[in-house]
Design a protein around this motif. Structure first.
Motif, PDB file in Angstrom:
ATOM      1  N   GLN A   1       0.810  -1.222   0.000  1.00  0.00           N
ATOM      2  CA  GLN A   1       0.000   0.000   0.000  1.00  0.00           C
ATOM      3  C   GLN A   1       0.842   1.271   0.000  1.00  0.00           C
ATOM      4  N   GLU A   2       2.135   1.140   0.326  1.00  0.00           N
ATOM      5  CA  GLU A   2       3.007   2.308   0.343  1.00  0.00           C
ATOM      6  C   GLU A   2       3.700   2.561  -1.000  1.00  0.00           C
TER       7      GLU A   2
ATOM      8  N   GLU B   1       3.849   3.815  -4.490  1.00  0.00           N
ATOM      9  CA  GLU B   1       3.223   4.687  -5.465  1.00  0.00           C
ATOM     10  C   GLU B   1       4.159   4.874  -6.654  1.00  0.00           C
TER      11      GLU B   1
ATOM     12  N   ARG C   1       5.155   7.472  -9.961  1.00  0.00           N
ATOM     13  CA  ARG C   1       5.067   8.815 -10.550  1.00  0.00           C
ATOM     14  C   ARG C   1       5.229   8.662 -12.056  1.00  0.00           C
TER      15      ARG C   1
ATOM     16  N   THR D   1       0.804  11.060  -9.929  1.00  0.00           N
ATOM     17  CA  THR D   1       1.319  10.174  -8.892  1.00  0.00           C
ATOM     18  C   THR D   1       0.159   9.477  -8.194  1.00  0.00           C
ATOM     19  N   ALA D   2       0.220   8.158  -8.136  1.00  0.00           N
ATOM     20  CA  ALA D   2      -0.871   7.393  -7.523  1.00  0.00           C
ATOM     21  C   ALA D   2      -0.353   6.011  -7.152  1.00  0.00           C
ATOM     22  N   HIS D   3      -1.193   5.264  -6.410  1.00  0.00           N
ATOM     23  CA  HIS D   3      -0.849   3.889  -6.058  1.00  0.00           C
ATOM     24  C   HIS D   3      -0.667   3.092  -7.347  1.00  0.00           C
TER      25      HIS D   3
ATOM     26  N   GLU E   1      -3.693   1.725  -9.237  1.00  0.00           N
ATOM     27  CA  GLU E   1      -4.485   2.705  -9.984  1.00  0.00           C
ATOM     28  C   GLU E   1      -3.821   3.015 -11.324  1.00  0.00           C
TER      29      GLU E   1
ATOM     30  N   THR F   1       9.120   4.511  -9.129  1.00  0.00           N
ATOM     31  CA  THR F   1       8.605   4.434  -7.771  1.00  0.00           C
ATOM     32  C   THR F   1       9.057   5.667  -6.994  1.00  0.00           C
ATOM     33  N   THR F   2       8.215   6.120  -6.065  1.00  0.00           N
ATOM     34  CA  THR F   2       8.541   7.331  -5.302  1.00  0.00           C
ATOM     35  C   THR F   2       9.119   7.024  -3.929  1.00  0.00           C
TER      36      THR F   2
END
Length: 647
Positions: free
Chosen positions: A131-132, A134, A136, A244-246, A249, A276-277
């Motif tokens: 879940q962490e 995300e 970009r 930027t999103a999971h 998504e 990845t961010t």
């Protein structure tokens, strides 16, 4: 096939490249449809230099096609694993404040999903929850890569060292989005709308302008006006439009997000970047010499056409594999005229019924090598009866037709020589360049190389000292002990890699192998009937050359026979052992060799049949626990040595 005519400005750039690259040869190479790796590298180096100099000679599509062709020949080629130079023709280089790498490329959603699996696996290894994670997504600007540390503006160079082009800011270049200096990596770009309206009738493409902005000479007045008007900017990646999103998504709405980013800026782009961010994950994944592992570029392009096949031409590669090349009715595809395409293998020719008169769907997907996607109209498959190079009977090996004549097939002899010395591993002088020269002087067989005297090397154009060294190394390679299985493997017989050579030599002496029947080989564990038949035919083909070389008196270490291993009183006799990690008592290869001499069977990976996993330094707990779960005894290097010594 491309018709290329170089301008005087382009020739000026080419003249500053490697001495082995000349414009006349390049013109011929651009016309060729089948290229060797060294020829591809010459085209890529020249095309890259001209592109960086603002005078591109081919399209990005064609450049990517050449890259893909090189990757298909040798995916480990050094050119593919370094950053293409983003450098001016002449200038001193300085170390970059931070590495600037190229970006790994993907051409389908499936490629992106494979990359994402690597991201998720890495996250799992360091206990980062999904879940962490995300992503970009940003436009991939098609500009001139640079780095701004607030004081100096650098070209990307080779990713480690670039050149000082701060003069671009001194000429009035602005940071995009009214940004400040010192925001790190970015691209020098010009607005598409401005170029189309003001400059398209003066310059062929925006690349000319990007190079002119940073050139040492006086800036063209039209380019200076574009700088003054704010149309030319340095666009830091940190400021670029993004989504930027999971990760879930991003994948669920992939097509719409790509389209959104594709139209997000008024600049030329050639894809979108996904990264990845998560800072900890980025640090953990790190980078290769060429790419960050936590970042990827998605590029879009796909064109297809229905094309008639004129004939299927067999070509013998240097490894003996017969490649089917479809000669096509010339067809325009992605800006290039395609008249030939390599079919995957001859089993595809046979099963898909591809021959003269067949109609195939030809696709260039993702700016890569054209490929046959499907067969629209079948025809009688066109299969060769014999090797087009030497006339030998062909063998089926899985999906491929193979010429087993390693020693006398002209298409294979040079590769056979290279393979012999590389596999033997005790002679550094006889690499591809030396072999190529000797081959050009008619030396086609291994024993002929060993017959060369010092004065002959000199007559072939080698210096006096080099000639003596080459002669001395040949003598040394006969005197330095080498395993008999390695010696046999060096002859390149189909289905006889090092492992199979060792299996055979555990039961028969090296000279006895040439009298074995396929039925006798099948009785040995690990050999199927088809492999055995291929080995018998392959050994027959190299028999004459083998004994000419064998009788030169090589110092061979004899492989212990299976019966000797079983009767050994060694504590690891008959055991299956795997070595992993960095060893302190010698190289892993030396440890494996010694274990074999004690009667152990050495494997490369842990299975349920493994007896011992021997661990050196830097071995992860995951690997150790996985071995224990399979019932494998895990020993440290010292515990293993104690076992051998009976402690």
């Amino acid at each position: 096939m491309l018709e290329i005519n170089f301008t005087s400005e382009q020739l000026e750039i080419l003249n500053k490249l490697d001495s082995d690259i000349n414009s006349g040869e390049l013109v011929k190479l651009f016309k060729k449809s089948e290229l060797e790796s060294d020829e591809l590298v010459k085209l890529l180096k020249a095309s890259n230099a001209l592109y960086r100099g603002g005078l591109p000679v081919i399209s990005d599509d064609q450049y990517d096609l050449y890259i893909s062709m090189l990757r298909s020949i040798n995916h480990l080629h050094p050119y593919l694993n370094r950053v293409e130079p983003e450098a001016l023709a002449e200038a001193k280089t300085v170390e970059l404040p931070q590495r600037m790498l190229s970006t790994e490329k993907a051409y389908s959603k499936e490629d992106i999903e494979k990359w994402l699996k690597r991201i998720l696996k890495a996250a799992q290894e360091i206990n980062i929850p999904e879940q962490e994670i995300e992503l970009r997504v940003t436009p991939k600007l098609d500009g001139y890569a640079a780095f701004d540390d607030g004081t100096t503006l650098y070209t990307r160079g080779d990713g480690y060292r670039g050149q000082d082009i701060t003069r671009a800011f001194e000429r009035g270049l602005k940071v995009a989005q009214n940004g400040k200096r010192g925001l790190g990596p970015g691209e020098i770009v010009i607005k598409k709308s401005y170029f189309d309206k003001e400059l398209s009738n003066i310059f062929e493409n925006s690349r000319n302008i990007q190079a002119a902005i940073i050139a040492e000479k006086k800036v063209d007045e039209n380019v200076q006006k574009a700088i003054d008007d704010g149309a030319c900017v340095f666009y830091p990646f940190a400021l670029i439009e993004n989504k930027t999103a999971h990760f879930s998504e991003i994948i669920d709405n992939f097509e719409s997000i790509v389209e959104e980013m594709w139209n997000a800026v008024d600049f030329d782009i050639d894809g979108v970047i996904l990264e990845t961010t998560h800072a900890v994950l980025k640090e953990y994944m790190g980078a290769t010499r060429k790419n960050h592992r936590w970042q990827i570029a998605f590029k879009v392009n796909e064109e297809s056409a229905e094309v008639e096949v004129k004939s299927i031409i067999p070509q013998t590669s240097r490894t003996g594999r017969i490649s089917p090349v479809a000669e096509l009715v010339p067809t325009k595809l992605s800006g290039a005229t395609i008249s030939r395409v390599t079919v995957h293998h001859y089993n595809m020719v046979k099963t898909k019924k591809i021959g003269p008169g067949a109609v195939v769907q030809l696709v260039r997907s993702g700016l890569v090598i054209p490929k046959i996607e499907g067969v629209i109209k079948e025809a009688k498959p066109q299969l060769p009866d014999s090797c087009p190079s030497c006339g030998s009977h062909l063998l089926w090996e899985s999906d491929h037709l193979i010429c087993p004549n390693k020693s006398d097939c002209p298409a294979q002899t040079e590769n056979t020589l290279i393979h012999f010395f590389k596999t033997l591993g005790n002679n550094d002088g006889f690499g591809p360049k030396v072999i190529e020269r000797l081959s050009n002087f008619g030396k086609k067989h291994i024993h002929e190389i060993y017959d060369i005297k010092v004065d002959q090397f000199v007559s072939y154009g080698f210096g006096d000292k080099t000639s003596q060294n080459l002669f001395d190394q040949l003598q040394a390679s006969k005197e330095i002990q080498v395993e008999d299985w390695r010696f046999l493997s060096a002859f390149g017989v189909s289905r006889l890699g090092g492992g199979n050579c060792e299996k055979l030599l555990q039961h028969h002496s090296i000279v006895e192998l040439f009298d074995l029947t396929a039925e006798e080989i099948v009785k040995i564990d690990g050999f199927a009937q088809i492999s055995a038949e291929a080995i018998v035919e392959g050994l027959a083909n190299v028999k004459e050359e083998f004994f000419k070389v064998y009788e030169l008196g090589f110092n061979l270490a004899i492989t212990p026979k299976e019966s000797e291993r079983e009767n050994s009183d060694s504590p690891i006799a008959g055991a299956v052992v795997v070595f992993t990690g960095s060893m302190q008592q010698g190289s892993r290869g030396d440890m494996e060799k010694y274990a074999k001499s004690l009667g152990a069977k050495v494997a490369k990976s842990v299975t349920g049949k493994t007896t011992y996993l021997i661990t050196g330094e830097k071995v992860g707990e995951t690997k150790i626990n996985a071995a224990k779960d399979k019932g494998v005894t895990v020993l440290s290097e010292q515990e293993y040595l104690d076992l051998l010594q009976g402690s």
